[in-house]
Design an enzyme around this catalytic site. Structure first.
Site, PDB file in Angstrom:
ATOM      1  N   ASP A  81      -8.017  -5.116   0.074  1.00  0.00           N
ATOM      2  CA  ASP A  81      -8.535  -5.941  -1.013  1.00  0.00           C
ATOM      3  C   ASP A  81      -8.195  -7.415  -0.865  1.00  0.00           C
ATOM      4  O   ASP A  81      -8.744  -8.251  -1.569  1.00  0.00           O
ATOM      5  CB  ASP A  81      -7.979  -5.430  -2.352  1.00  0.00           C
ATOM      6  CG  ASP A  81      -8.627  -4.118  -2.744  1.00  0.00           C
ATOM      7  OD1 ASP A  81      -9.813  -3.957  -2.437  1.00  0.00           O
ATOM      8  OD2 ASP A  81      -7.946  -3.268  -3.327  1.00  0.00           O
ATOM      9  N   HIS A  85       0.850  -1.190   0.000  1.00  0.00           N
ATOM     10  CA  HIS A  85       0.000   0.000   0.000  1.00  0.00           C
ATOM     11  C   HIS A  85       0.880   1.232   0.000  1.00  0.00           C
ATOM     12  O   HIS A  85       1.926   1.235   0.658  1.00  0.00           O
ATOM     13  CB  HIS A  85      -0.913   0.011   1.235  1.00  0.00           C
ATOM     14  CG  HIS A  85      -2.066   0.935   1.083  1.00  0.00           C
ATOM     15  ND1 HIS A  85      -1.953   2.272   1.338  1.00  0.00           N
ATOM     16  CD2 HIS A  85      -3.327   0.720   0.662  1.00  0.00           C
ATOM     17  CE1 HIS A  85      -3.118   2.844   1.086  1.00  0.00           C
ATOM     18  NE2 HIS A  85      -3.966   1.930   0.667  1.00  0.00           N
TER      19      HIS A  85
HETATM   20  N1  ACO Z   1       4.079  -7.683  -4.872  1.00  0.00           N
HETATM   21  C1  ACO Z   1       5.422  -7.691  -5.083  1.00  0.00           C
HETATM   22  N2  ACO Z   1       6.194  -6.610  -4.934  1.00  0.00           N
HETATM   23  C2  ACO Z   1       5.616  -5.478  -4.555  1.00  0.00           C
HETATM   24  C3  ACO Z   1       4.235  -5.372  -4.307  1.00  0.00           C
HETATM   25  C4  ACO Z   1       3.461  -6.549  -4.484  1.00  0.00           C
HETATM   26  N3  ACO Z   1       2.152  -6.533  -4.267  1.00  0.00           N
HETATM   27  N4  ACO Z   1       3.925  -4.116  -3.941  1.00  0.00           N
HETATM   28  C5  ACO Z   1       5.080  -3.432  -3.956  1.00  0.00           C
HETATM   29  N5  ACO Z   1       6.099  -4.250  -4.320  1.00  0.00           N
HETATM   30  C6  ACO Z   1       7.531  -3.900  -4.382  1.00  0.00           C
HETATM   31  C7  ACO Z   1       7.858  -3.086  -5.625  1.00  0.00           C
HETATM   32  O1  ACO Z   1       8.217  -3.904  -6.704  1.00  0.00           O
HETATM   33  C8  ACO Z   1       8.982  -2.226  -5.122  1.00  0.00           C
HETATM   34  O2  ACO Z   1      10.120  -3.031  -5.072  1.00  0.00           O
HETATM   35  P1  ACO Z   1      11.593  -2.370  -5.332  1.00  0.00           P
HETATM   36  O3  ACO Z   1      11.772  -1.372  -4.233  1.00  0.00           O
HETATM   37  O4  ACO Z   1      12.522  -3.521  -5.274  1.00  0.00           O
HETATM   38  O5  ACO Z   1      11.522  -1.745  -6.703  1.00  0.00           O
HETATM   39  C9  ACO Z   1       8.598  -1.930  -3.679  1.00  0.00           C
HETATM   40  O6  ACO Z   1       7.780  -3.051  -3.262  1.00  0.00           O
HETATM   41  C10 ACO Z   1       7.811  -0.640  -3.478  1.00  0.00           C
HETATM   42  O7  ACO Z   1       6.708  -0.680  -4.360  1.00  0.00           O
HETATM   43  P2  ACO Z   1       6.067   0.593  -5.049  1.00  0.00           P
HETATM   44  O8  ACO Z   1       5.370   0.192  -6.304  1.00  0.00           O
HETATM   45  O9  ACO Z   1       7.117   1.668  -5.138  1.00  0.00           O
HETATM   46  O10 ACO Z   1       5.043   1.038  -3.961  1.00  0.00           O
HETATM   47  P3  ACO Z   1       3.882   2.038  -4.204  1.00  0.00           P
HETATM   48  O11 ACO Z   1       3.614   2.645  -2.898  1.00  0.00           O
HETATM   49  O12 ACO Z   1       4.168   2.918  -5.356  1.00  0.00           O
HETATM   50  O13 ACO Z   1       2.682   1.070  -4.668  1.00  0.00           O
HETATM   51  C11 ACO Z   1       0.822  -0.377  -4.618  1.00  0.00           C
HETATM   52  C12 ACO Z   1       1.657   0.666  -3.859  1.00  0.00           C
HETATM   53  C13 ACO Z   1       0.458   0.149  -6.013  1.00  0.00           C
HETATM   54  C14 ACO Z   1      -0.451  -0.646  -3.849  1.00  0.00           C
HETATM   55  C15 ACO Z   1       1.659  -1.671  -4.755  1.00  0.00           C
HETATM   56  O14 ACO Z   1       2.013  -2.151  -3.471  1.00  0.00           O
HETATM   57  C16 ACO Z   1       0.949  -2.752  -5.569  1.00  0.00           C
HETATM   58  O15 ACO Z   1       1.030  -2.740  -6.789  1.00  0.00           O
HETATM   59  N6  ACO Z   1       0.217  -3.686  -4.865  1.00  0.00           N
HETATM   60  C17 ACO Z   1      -0.534  -4.698  -5.561  1.00  0.00           C
HETATM   61  C18 ACO Z   1      -1.860  -4.132  -6.061  1.00  0.00           C
HETATM   62  C19 ACO Z   1      -2.843  -3.838  -4.925  1.00  0.00           C
HETATM   63  O16 ACO Z   1      -3.079  -4.657  -4.054  1.00  0.00           O
HETATM   64  N7  ACO Z   1      -3.472  -2.658  -4.987  1.00  0.00           N
HETATM   65  C20 ACO Z   1      -4.483  -2.244  -4.017  1.00  0.00           C
HETATM   66  C21 ACO Z   1      -3.968  -1.147  -3.116  1.00  0.00           C
HETATM   67  S1  ACO Z   1      -5.176  -0.767  -1.910  1.00  0.00           S
HETATM   68  C22 ACO Z   1      -6.268   0.157  -2.726  1.00  0.00           C
HETATM   69  O17 ACO Z   1      -5.974   0.921  -3.614  1.00  0.00           O
HETATM   70  C23 ACO Z   1      -7.627   0.021  -2.378  1.00  0.00           C
END
Ligand code: ACO
Length: 428
Positions: A364, A307
């Site tokens: 979610d 998140h």
């Molecule tokens: N699975 C694997 N790796 C992940 C995940 C995941 N679900 N989420 C983040 N990471 C990793 C990224 O690859 C990144 O790794 P790195 O530092 O080695 O490059 C690191 O964790 C940070 O991730 P970001 O994308 O920079 O985090 P951000 O805060 O931008 O994204 C997000 C948050 C979009 C929710 C992300 O965690 C994600 O894509 N999750 C999966 C989709 C999801 O569940 N979305 C619902 C969110 S809740 C809502 O909106 C209601």
């Protein structure tokens, strides 16, 4: 603490007023400092990871400590002890209603649950397999053509638009589902509570009445409450940005629905179920899914994990995890996907990749499993999220308009070519 910060760059120096929120959050007010006018510089913060777009009194979120409060009330209390309509009232009016106020609110809403008969025909134009989020977004934008009296400067007209949106969105959502099933539309029944009315419109037939029992309605109430607001998230920011141009409220909500749709935002609840189903079909090997999520050459992410704001447990996920067991037990549903979800969570939370990045289950991760137990099809799950988030979107839109915020218009740092001599077509 000083109430100003100082920014110095080469021969530029500017005093930046410090703003402190009621929970102690500190912001540098670049607008009040007139940063660009004073220095010619702008701040650059791609994806707003370090930027507050506003001061807001609606929702407090402390991602480090897993705290979420609407208008000061803990999400745990609201989810346990309130109905969704009480929470709508709270978000939109700032206070919890007493019994008389709640009754009056419900009566007002009930006057608007029907869709215009011409709007009903609009559902026929979509292909049978249309995604209901596309239909819902279009239907909300279409409402603006039926209610052109929606003057966003007039508080009375705004109030009326809010009643219409809260009352009509569930009807439109249920009609979108009925259309996908080739089944007749079921009109709202205003004698029922908000969740019961929606579930009846989804699952009844003209030939056979279907009424949800109280446990199911309470579970849906909880889910809607948990989704009701989450401060300046992607879809709320979309609603505010569109609203800052003074578009009709219906169009702003339509934009919010579109923003919510994607799998990185509200669409994650659908994506979680697709992912869990794939794991189940592949023999239930959760470790393989975890390895795939960690593989940087693979775009796959563990859906429902991570998140932008929570770097600790999402308090909504905690509530839903215990609700999922309760609902499935009450309904006598044994869902192997719940077992897979729990195992995935356990393995991920013990894995340094997820621990180091502080990636926890989000709202979610478990919501889809509960929706599934309630009989909500997978592609309707993000629609359920939209129904819950509606009062939050409107509360922020209303706050923004009441604050008199100017049109939202970010700047950029241009990195393209410098001026080039134009070459006529026949010389290129
Ligand atoms: N699975 C694997 N790796 C992940 C995940 C995941 N679900 N989420 C983040 N990471 C990793 C990224 O690859 C990144 O790794 P790195 O530092 O080695 O490059 C690191 O964790 C940070 O991730 P970001 O994308 O920079 O985090 P951000 O805060 O931008 O994204 C997000 C948050 C979009 C929710 C992300 O965690 C994600 O894509 N999750 C999966 C989709 C999801 O569940 N979305 C619902 C969110 S809740 C809502 O909106 C209601």
């Amino acid at each position: 603490m000083s109430d100003h910060a100082k920014l110095t760059y080469k021969d530029h120096s500017v005093d930046i007023p410090v703003v402190v929120g009621s929970e102690g959050e500190i912001g540098l007010d670049l607008g009040a400092a007139k940063l660009r006018d004073q220095t010619g510089m702008v701040s650059l913060d791609v994806a707003f990871k370090h930027t507050a777009s506003t001061q807001s009194a609606v929702t407090f979120l402390d991602g480090a400590n897993g705290i979420l409060r609407y208008r000061g009330y803990a999400i745990e209390d609201l989810a346990e002890r309130c109905s969704f309509l009480e929470v709508c009232y709270l978000l939109l009016r700032g206070e919890l209603p007493d019994a008389t106020q709640l009754d009056g609110y419900r009566r007002e809403l009930n006057r608007h649950t029907l869709l215009h008969e011409d709007l009903k025909r609009f559902f026929d134009a979509f292909p049978k397999d249309a995604h209901p989020m596309g239909i819902l977004s279009a239907a909300m934008a279409a409402l603006s053509t039926f209610y052109q009296d929606g003057d966003t400067e007039d508080p009375k007209a705004v109030e009326l638009d809010i009643y219409r949106l809260l009352a009509k969105l569930p009807t439109a959502a249920a009609f979108a589902y009925k259309k996908s099933q080739g089944q007749p539309f079921i009109y709202p029944d205003n004698s029922l509570r908000y969740p019961a009315n929606f579930l009846r419109m989804m699952f009844s037939f003209p030939t056979e009445e279907w009424l949800a029992d109280d446990d199911i309605c309470n579970a849906l109430d909880t889910l809607l409450i948990l989704h009701a607001d989450h401060e300046q998230n992607c879809s709320t920011s979309a609603v505010r940005l569109v609203g800052s141009g003074h578009a009709p409220l219906y169009a702003c909500v339509s934009a919010g629905i579109s923003a919510l749709w994607g799998p990185r935002h509200g669409g994650a609840n659908q994506a979680v179920l697709v992912m869990l189903e794939e794991v189940r079909r592949a023999g239930g090997n959760v470790k393989k899914a975890i390895e795939k999520a960690k593989d940087k050459s693979d775009p796959f992410r563990l859906m429902g994990f991570g998140h932008r704001v929570y770097r600790n447990f999402d308090p909504r996920a905690k509530i839903l995890k215990s609700k999922a067991d309760m609902v499935l037990n009450k309904l006598g549903v044994h869902d192997p996907l719940l077992e897979i979800a729990k195992e995935l969570e356990e393995v991920a939370l013990a894995d340094p990749y997820f621990v180091d990045r502080r990636l926890y289950p989000n709202v979610d991760f478990y919501s889809g499993i509960i929706y599934r137990a309630l009989g909500i099809p997978t592609d309707m799950m993000t629609v359920m999220f939209a129904m819950g988030r509606l009062p939050g979107w409107i509360a922020h839109w209303k706050e923004m308009r009441e604050q008199g915020q100017p049109i939202g218009r970010p700047r950029q740092i241009y990195t393209g070519p410098n001026h080039r001599a134009f070459i006529p077509l026949n010389e290129r």
